[in-house]
Design a protein around this motif. Structure first.
Motif, PDB file in Angstrom:
ATOM      1  N   LYS A   1       3.016  13.429   5.608  1.00  0.00           N
ATOM      2  CA  LYS A   1       2.526  13.610   4.241  1.00  0.00           C
ATOM      3  C   LYS A   1       1.820  12.379   3.697  1.00  0.00           C
ATOM      4  O   LYS A   1       0.851  12.494   2.947  1.00  0.00           O
ATOM      5  CB  LYS A   1       3.698  13.971   3.317  1.00  0.00           C
ATOM      6  CG  LYS A   1       4.259  15.367   3.525  1.00  0.00           C
ATOM      7  CD  LYS A   1       5.368  15.661   2.525  1.00  0.00           C
ATOM      8  CE  LYS A   1       5.890  17.081   2.684  1.00  0.00           C
ATOM      9  NZ  LYS A   1       7.000  17.372   1.719  1.00  0.00           N
ATOM     10  N   CYS A   2       2.309  11.196   4.056  1.00  0.00           N
ATOM     11  CA  CYS A   2       1.809   9.969   3.438  1.00  0.00           C
ATOM     12  C   CYS A   2       0.795   9.210   4.299  1.00  0.00           C
ATOM     13  O   CYS A   2       0.133   8.304   3.798  1.00  0.00           O
ATOM     14  CB  CYS A   2       2.996   9.059   3.093  1.00  0.00           C
ATOM     15  SG  CYS A   2       4.149   9.802   1.895  1.00  0.00           S
TER      16      CYS A   2
ATOM     17  N   LYS B   1       0.829  -1.208   0.000  1.00  0.00           N
ATOM     18  CA  LYS B   1       0.000   0.000   0.000  1.00  0.00           C
ATOM     19  C   LYS B   1       0.864   1.259   0.000  1.00  0.00           C
ATOM     20  O   LYS B   1       0.453   2.301  -0.519  1.00  0.00           O
ATOM     21  CB  LYS B   1      -0.910  -0.006   1.237  1.00  0.00           C
ATOM     22  CG  LYS B   1      -1.917  -1.133   1.262  1.00  0.00           C
ATOM     23  CD  LYS B   1      -2.722  -1.127   2.558  1.00  0.00           C
ATOM     24  CE  LYS B   1      -3.678  -2.305   2.638  1.00  0.00           C
ATOM     25  NZ  LYS B   1      -4.386  -2.353   3.941  1.00  0.00           N
ATOM     26  N   PHE B   2       2.063   1.159   0.605  1.00  0.00           N
ATOM     27  CA  PHE B   2       2.979   2.295   0.661  1.00  0.00           C
ATOM     28  C   PHE B   2       4.398   1.785   0.448  1.00  0.00           C
ATOM     29  O   PHE B   2       4.788   0.764   1.012  1.00  0.00           O
ATOM     30  CB  PHE B   2       2.885   3.015   2.003  1.00  0.00           C
ATOM     31  CG  PHE B   2       3.953   4.061   2.215  1.00  0.00           C
ATOM     32  CD1 PHE B   2       3.883   5.291   1.561  1.00  0.00           C
ATOM     33  CD2 PHE B   2       5.049   3.818   3.038  1.00  0.00           C
ATOM     34  CE1 PHE B   2       4.878   6.243   1.736  1.00  0.00           C
ATOM     35  CE2 PHE B   2       6.040   4.761   3.224  1.00  0.00           C
ATOM     36  CZ  PHE B   2       5.952   5.980   2.569  1.00  0.00           C
ATOM     37  N   VAL B   3       5.161   2.513  -0.367  1.00  0.00           N
ATOM     38  CA  VAL B   3       6.549   2.143  -0.666  1.00  0.00           C
ATOM     39  C   VAL B   3       7.465   3.307  -0.314  1.00  0.00           C
ATOM     40  O   VAL B   3       7.200   4.458  -0.680  1.00  0.00           O
ATOM     41  CB  VAL B   3       6.733   1.784  -2.158  1.00  0.00           C
ATOM     42  CG1 VAL B   3       8.211   1.509  -2.463  1.00  0.00           C
ATOM     43  CG2 VAL B   3       5.890   0.576  -2.529  1.00  0.00           C
ATOM     44  N   PHE B   4       8.532   2.992   0.414  1.00  0.00           N
ATOM     45  CA  PHE B   4       9.561   3.989   0.700  1.00  0.00           C
ATOM     46  C   PHE B   4      10.865   3.566   0.050  1.00  0.00           C
ATOM     47  O   PHE B   4      11.355   2.461   0.277  1.00  0.00           O
ATOM     48  CB  PHE B   4       9.780   4.152   2.200  1.00  0.00           C
ATOM     49  CG  PHE B   4      10.930   5.070   2.533  1.00  0.00           C
ATOM     50  CD1 PHE B   4      10.884   6.422   2.188  1.00  0.00           C
ATOM     51  CD2 PHE B   4      12.082   4.587   3.157  1.00  0.00           C
ATOM     52  CE1 PHE B   4      11.956   7.266   2.470  1.00  0.00           C
ATOM     53  CE2 PHE B   4      13.145   5.427   3.443  1.00  0.00           C
ATOM     54  CZ  PHE B   4      13.087   6.768   3.100  1.00  0.00           C
ATOM     55  N   LEU B   5      11.419   4.459  -0.760  1.00  0.00           N
ATOM     56  CA  LEU B   5      12.687   4.209  -1.439  1.00  0.00           C
ATOM     57  C   LEU B   5      13.792   4.882  -0.642  1.00  0.00           C
ATOM     58  O   LEU B   5      14.066   6.064  -0.799  1.00  0.00           O
ATOM     59  CB  LEU B   5      12.631   4.744  -2.879  1.00  0.00           C
ATOM     60  CG  LEU B   5      11.452   4.233  -3.727  1.00  0.00           C
ATOM     61  CD1 LEU B   5      11.464   4.891  -5.103  1.00  0.00           C
ATOM     62  CD2 LEU B   5      11.496   2.713  -3.849  1.00  0.00           C
ATOM     63  N   GLY B   6      14.410   4.115   0.250  1.00  0.00           N
ATOM     64  CA  GLY B   6      15.465   4.647   1.112  1.00  0.00           C
ATOM     65  C   GLY B   6      16.782   3.964   0.830  1.00  0.00           C
ATOM     66  O   GLY B   6      17.493   3.571   1.754  1.00  0.00           O
ATOM     67  N   ALA B   7      17.099   3.816  -0.440  1.00  0.00           N
ATOM     68  CA  ALA B   7      18.253   3.016  -0.856  1.00  0.00           C
ATOM     69  C   ALA B   7      19.500   3.854  -1.088  1.00  0.00           C
ATOM     70  O   ALA B   7      20.352   3.507  -1.907  1.00  0.00           O
ATOM     71  CB  ALA B   7      17.899   2.224  -2.122  1.00  0.00           C
TER      72      ALA B   7
ATOM     73  N   ASP C   1       8.047   6.210 -11.951  1.00  0.00           N
ATOM     74  CA  ASP C   1       7.420   7.076 -12.963  1.00  0.00           C
ATOM     75  C   ASP C   1       6.398   8.046 -12.364  1.00  0.00           C
ATOM     76  O   ASP C   1       5.498   8.508 -13.059  1.00  0.00           O
ATOM     77  CB  ASP C   1       6.744   6.220 -14.053  1.00  0.00           C
ATOM     78  CG  ASP C   1       6.644   6.973 -15.379  1.00  0.00           C
ATOM     79  OD1 ASP C   1       7.573   7.752 -15.680  1.00  0.00           O
ATOM     80  OD2 ASP C   1       5.652   6.777 -16.103  1.00  0.00           O
ATOM     81  N   ILE C   2       6.539   8.393 -11.093  1.00  0.00           N
ATOM     82  CA  ILE C   2       5.605   9.370 -10.523  1.00  0.00           C
ATOM     83  C   ILE C   2       5.977  10.765 -11.046  1.00  0.00           C
ATOM     84  O   ILE C   2       7.159  11.067 -11.240  1.00  0.00           O
ATOM     85  CB  ILE C   2       5.605   9.351  -8.981  1.00  0.00           C
ATOM     86  CG1 ILE C   2       6.987   9.723  -8.412  1.00  0.00           C
ATOM     87  CG2 ILE C   2       5.158   7.998  -8.460  1.00  0.00           C
ATOM     88  CD1 ILE C   2       6.985   9.943  -6.905  1.00  0.00           C
ATOM     89  N   PRO C   3       5.005  11.623 -11.290  1.00  0.00           N
ATOM     90  CA  PRO C   3       5.300  12.962 -11.837  1.00  0.00           C
ATOM     91  C   PRO C   3       6.230  13.770 -10.946  1.00  0.00           C
ATOM     92  O   PRO C   3       7.063  14.540 -11.449  1.00  0.00           O
ATOM     93  CB  PRO C   3       3.912  13.619 -11.913  1.00  0.00           C
ATOM     94  CG  PRO C   3       2.938  12.493 -11.947  1.00  0.00           C
ATOM     95  CD  PRO C   3       3.554  11.391 -11.144  1.00  0.00           C
TER      96      PRO C   3
ATOM     97  N   ALA D   1       4.878  11.073  -3.581  1.00  0.00           N
ATOM     98  CA  ALA D   1       3.847  11.037  -4.616  1.00  0.00           C
ATOM     99  C   ALA D   1       2.634  11.829  -4.144  1.00  0.00           C
ATOM    100  O   ALA D   1       2.346  11.916  -2.946  1.00  0.00           O
ATOM    101  CB  ALA D   1       3.449   9.594  -4.906  1.00  0.00           C
ATOM    102  N   GLY D   2       1.926  12.404  -5.101  1.00  0.00           N
ATOM    103  CA  GLY D   2       0.766  13.225  -4.757  1.00  0.00           C
ATOM    104  C   GLY D   2      -0.295  12.485  -3.973  1.00  0.00           C
ATOM    105  O   GLY D   2      -0.989  13.084  -3.141  1.00  0.00           O
ATOM    106  N   ASP D   3      -0.418  11.175  -4.211  1.00  0.00           N
ATOM    107  CA  ASP D   3      -1.440  10.399  -3.491  1.00  0.00           C
ATOM    108  C   ASP D   3      -0.897   9.793  -2.194  1.00  0.00           C
ATOM    109  O   ASP D   3      -1.613   9.064  -1.495  1.00  0.00           O
ATOM    110  CB  ASP D   3      -2.006   9.298  -4.387  1.00  0.00           C
ATOM    111  CG  ASP D   3      -0.955   8.285  -4.837  1.00  0.00           C
ATOM    112  OD1 ASP D   3       0.226   8.412  -4.418  1.00  0.00           O
ATOM    113  OD2 ASP D   3      -1.300   7.374  -5.618  1.00  0.00           O
ATOM    114  N   GLY D   4       0.373  10.078  -1.875  1.00  0.00           N
ATOM    115  CA  GLY D   4       0.949   9.620  -0.603  1.00  0.00           C
ATOM    116  C   GLY D   4       1.297   8.148  -0.550  1.00  0.00           C
ATOM    117  O   GLY D   4       1.597   7.627   0.533  1.00  0.00           O
ATOM    118  N   THR D   5       1.300   7.453  -1.693  1.00  0.00           N
ATOM    119  CA  THR D   5       1.555   6.005  -1.678  1.00  0.00           C
ATOM    120  C   THR D   5       3.028   5.654  -1.845  1.00  0.00           C
ATOM    121  O   THR D   5       3.405   4.482  -1.697  1.00  0.00           O
ATOM    122  CB  THR D   5       0.764   5.298  -2.791  1.00  0.00           C
ATOM    123  OG1 THR D   5       1.185   5.835  -4.068  1.00  0.00           O
ATOM    124  CG2 THR D   5      -0.734   5.503  -2.609  1.00  0.00           C
ATOM    125  N   LEU D   6       3.856   6.639  -2.167  1.00  0.00           N
ATOM    126  CA  LEU D   6       5.280   6.370  -2.385  1.00  0.00           C
ATOM    127  C   LEU D   6       6.087   7.585  -1.978  1.00  0.00           C
ATOM    128  O   LEU D   6       5.669   8.725  -2.182  1.00  0.00           O
ATOM    129  CB  LEU D   6       5.553   6.010  -3.854  1.00  0.00           C
ATOM    130  CG  LEU D   6       6.993   5.652  -4.240  1.00  0.00           C
ATOM    131  CD1 LEU D   6       7.017   4.510  -5.267  1.00  0.00           C
ATOM    132  CD2 LEU D   6       7.747   6.857  -4.798  1.00  0.00           C
TER     133      LEU D   6
END
Length: 520
Positions: A472-473, A262-268, A280-282, A444-449
């Motif tokens: 925010k998310c 449901k939610f992804v965090f890119l902390g790499a 590919d999020i805007p 992301a605008g929808d708070g999912t990433l």
């Protein structure tokens, strides 16, 4: 999909479902609430915060290496400075009128106190071990020489120490006082040389690798948490319901695995930019990365190490990036005490220490090509500086060290490679590009990433940065009485602006210094 489905390497997990079709194993999508990509300081902090806020959350953490916190978070891959702006001169740049701009110093100082509060809470809850296993008191000092630099440091001291947050800062131009503070640095300096230093006695040396590994150790004991090592993210696709289907490659078996989150965090770390581009999020369009490698000179000889107990920062060479401000540091890592000097920068196209030389070329796209070219043309001083750093010999590096430690001998120091730093390149208001040297969270605008890009102050401000992402998310949950109360329990200053309310800062600082045993 880029690889065939395969069975899970963790059949014991309650998060995994196996489907038998025609006698073969096929993995259905593993459903979790939160997927943390990367097992460094940022992801582990976010995982700890979320598990404290809602223990029922199902969380998976994936890491492409076979250990936790082995890239930039690892103790030897960073300077371990708990960045509180006590000693880092680049956080207080000169102004046109001869003064200094202190705004960044105050904000970073307050942010670090937030991290200290959370660590203190975890120690009190026995979710972290005794403080000396991950943080130790090491005075933070600035040291300069030459009339102009001494004047700058004096002005900086006057501006900072007049405020409560920095009221404990000490200043001296007296060589005798400085010999007490930093005997190694003052030993055999030029007679009559104009020098000055500031000191905050309760600075810290942080083993971020130990901190992150202990957080994961705690998380693995909690229901609904799963650590998946040797996993590389190959693709991210957002589904119609807003969740993310994330394709993983198991580097041990070569097989494919999927997670629906449901939610992804890119902390790499440096690897977050390519993953952000995959999403590919805007909000991620137009970002690029400029990788800078780092090297340290390290001394382990007790007769030298025992003469220095401080993190001593100087001024950066002309054209050098802020992350290359030279400093001579005491390090306390896993029972070993050593001295570290640097960093010496270099250029590489790798985004991670154990990355690929194709990382940077592969990250170039139509959306970030113009900003990246623009930054390249605008930063020729930086390019020349990096070239000069790459061409340095061991003798050249030790000669740089002698500005701090005049008696340094080549044979007492060895070269160590630090972690990669990927500086942010982003579009400016004109559609061109600018190079950023801090950290930036993209959501992301929808708070999912969400993704975190950038370098220093990095891990030192992980807690306030992750709290900002949660706000925010997870806005509905954060608005609840339960999450508000828990957040204030973990971070007593939550809801207060410690820059504007120094009384709050001083109150929590007293508690932090006591619990973490930093004021000794």
């Amino acid at each position: 999909m880029h690889c065939s489905a395969a069975t899970s390497q963790h059949p014991e997990s309650s998060l995994t479902t196996i489907l038998i079709i025609n006698g073969e194993d096929h993995m259905t999508t593993k459903a979790v609430d939160v997927l943390l990509v990367g097992a460094g300081a940022m992801s582990t902090t976010l995982g700890m915060l979320l598990k404290q806020l809602d223990p029922s959350l199902k969380i998976s953490m994936v890491e492409r290496l076979d250990h936790v916190a082995r890239e930039s978070t690892d103790g030897w891959n960073n300077a371990g400075t708990g960045h509180a702006a006590y000693c880092e001169l680049n956080y207080t740049p000169k102004t046109a009128d001869g003064g200094v701009n202190t705004s960044k110093a105050f904000s970073i100082n307050a942010a670090f106190e937030v991290s200290l509060q959370f660590w203190s809470y975890l120690v009190q809850q026995q979710a972290l071990p005794q403080p000396e296993q991950f943080i130790n008191p090491v005075p933070h000092m600035s040291f300069v020489w030459g009339e102009d630099n001494v004047q700058f440091l004096r002005t900086r001291y006057e501006a900072l120490s007049s405020q409560p947050a920095f009221a404990d800062m000490e200043y001296s131009e007296d060589p005798e006082v400085l010999r007490e503070w930093i005997p190694l640095i003052m030993q055999n300096r030029k007679e009559g040389e104009k020098v000055a230093a500031t000191r905050v006695r309760y600075g810290s040396d942080v083993n971020f690798g130990s901190l992150a590994r202990n957080m994961v150790k705690y998380l693995e004991k909690q229901d609904g948490f799963e650590l998946l090592l040797n996993r590389t993210v190959k693709d991210l696709d957002q589904q119609q319901d807003g969740s993310w289907s994330v394709e993983l490659r198991n580097e041990q078996s070569g097989k494919c695995e999927e997670i629906d989150a449901k939610f992804v965090f890119l902390g790499a770390g440096g690897g977050a930019l390519p993953l952000l581009q995959l999403s590919d999020i805007p909000e991620g369009k137009g970002y690029g990365g400029f990788p800078v490698s780092g090297q340290w000179l390290v001394c382990r000889k007790p007769e030298i190490v025992n003469k220095h107990l401080a993190k001593v920062y100087g001024t950066a060479p002309i054209g050098a990036p802020p992350m290359s401000v030279p400093h001579l540091d005491t390090r306390l890592l896993d029972g070993e005490t050593a001295l570290l000097f640097g960093p010496f920068a270099g250029f590489t196209t790798k985004f991670l220490k154990e990355g690929s030389v194709l990382d940077m070329p592969r990250s170039i796209s139509l959306s970030n090509l113009k900003p990246m070219l623009s930054v390249g043309m605008k930063n020729m001083d930086l390019t020349r500086y990096l070239i000069s750093e790459v061409r340095q010999s061991h003798a050249d590096r030790v000669e740089s060290l002698r500005s701090f430690f005049p008696d340094a001998k080549d044979e007492d120091w060895e070269l160590s490679y630090a972690g990669q730093r990927v500086q942010i390149i982003k579009k400016d208001e004109h559609g061109s590009g600018k190079l950023e040297f801090g950290t930036e969270a993209i959501t992301a605008g929808d708070g999912t990433l969400a993704a975190l890009l950038g370098a220093s102050p990095g891990a030192s401000t992980a807690v306030p940065t992750m709290i900002n992402i949660i706000e925010k998310c997870f806005p509905e949950q954060m608005a609840s009485e339960a999450w508000q109360a828990k957040m204030k329990q973990m971070v007593p200053s939550y809801g207060h602006d410690m820059v504007q309310e120094p009384n709050v800062l001083l109150e929590v600082r007293k508690q932090n210094l006591d619990v973490l045993k930093l004021d000794s």
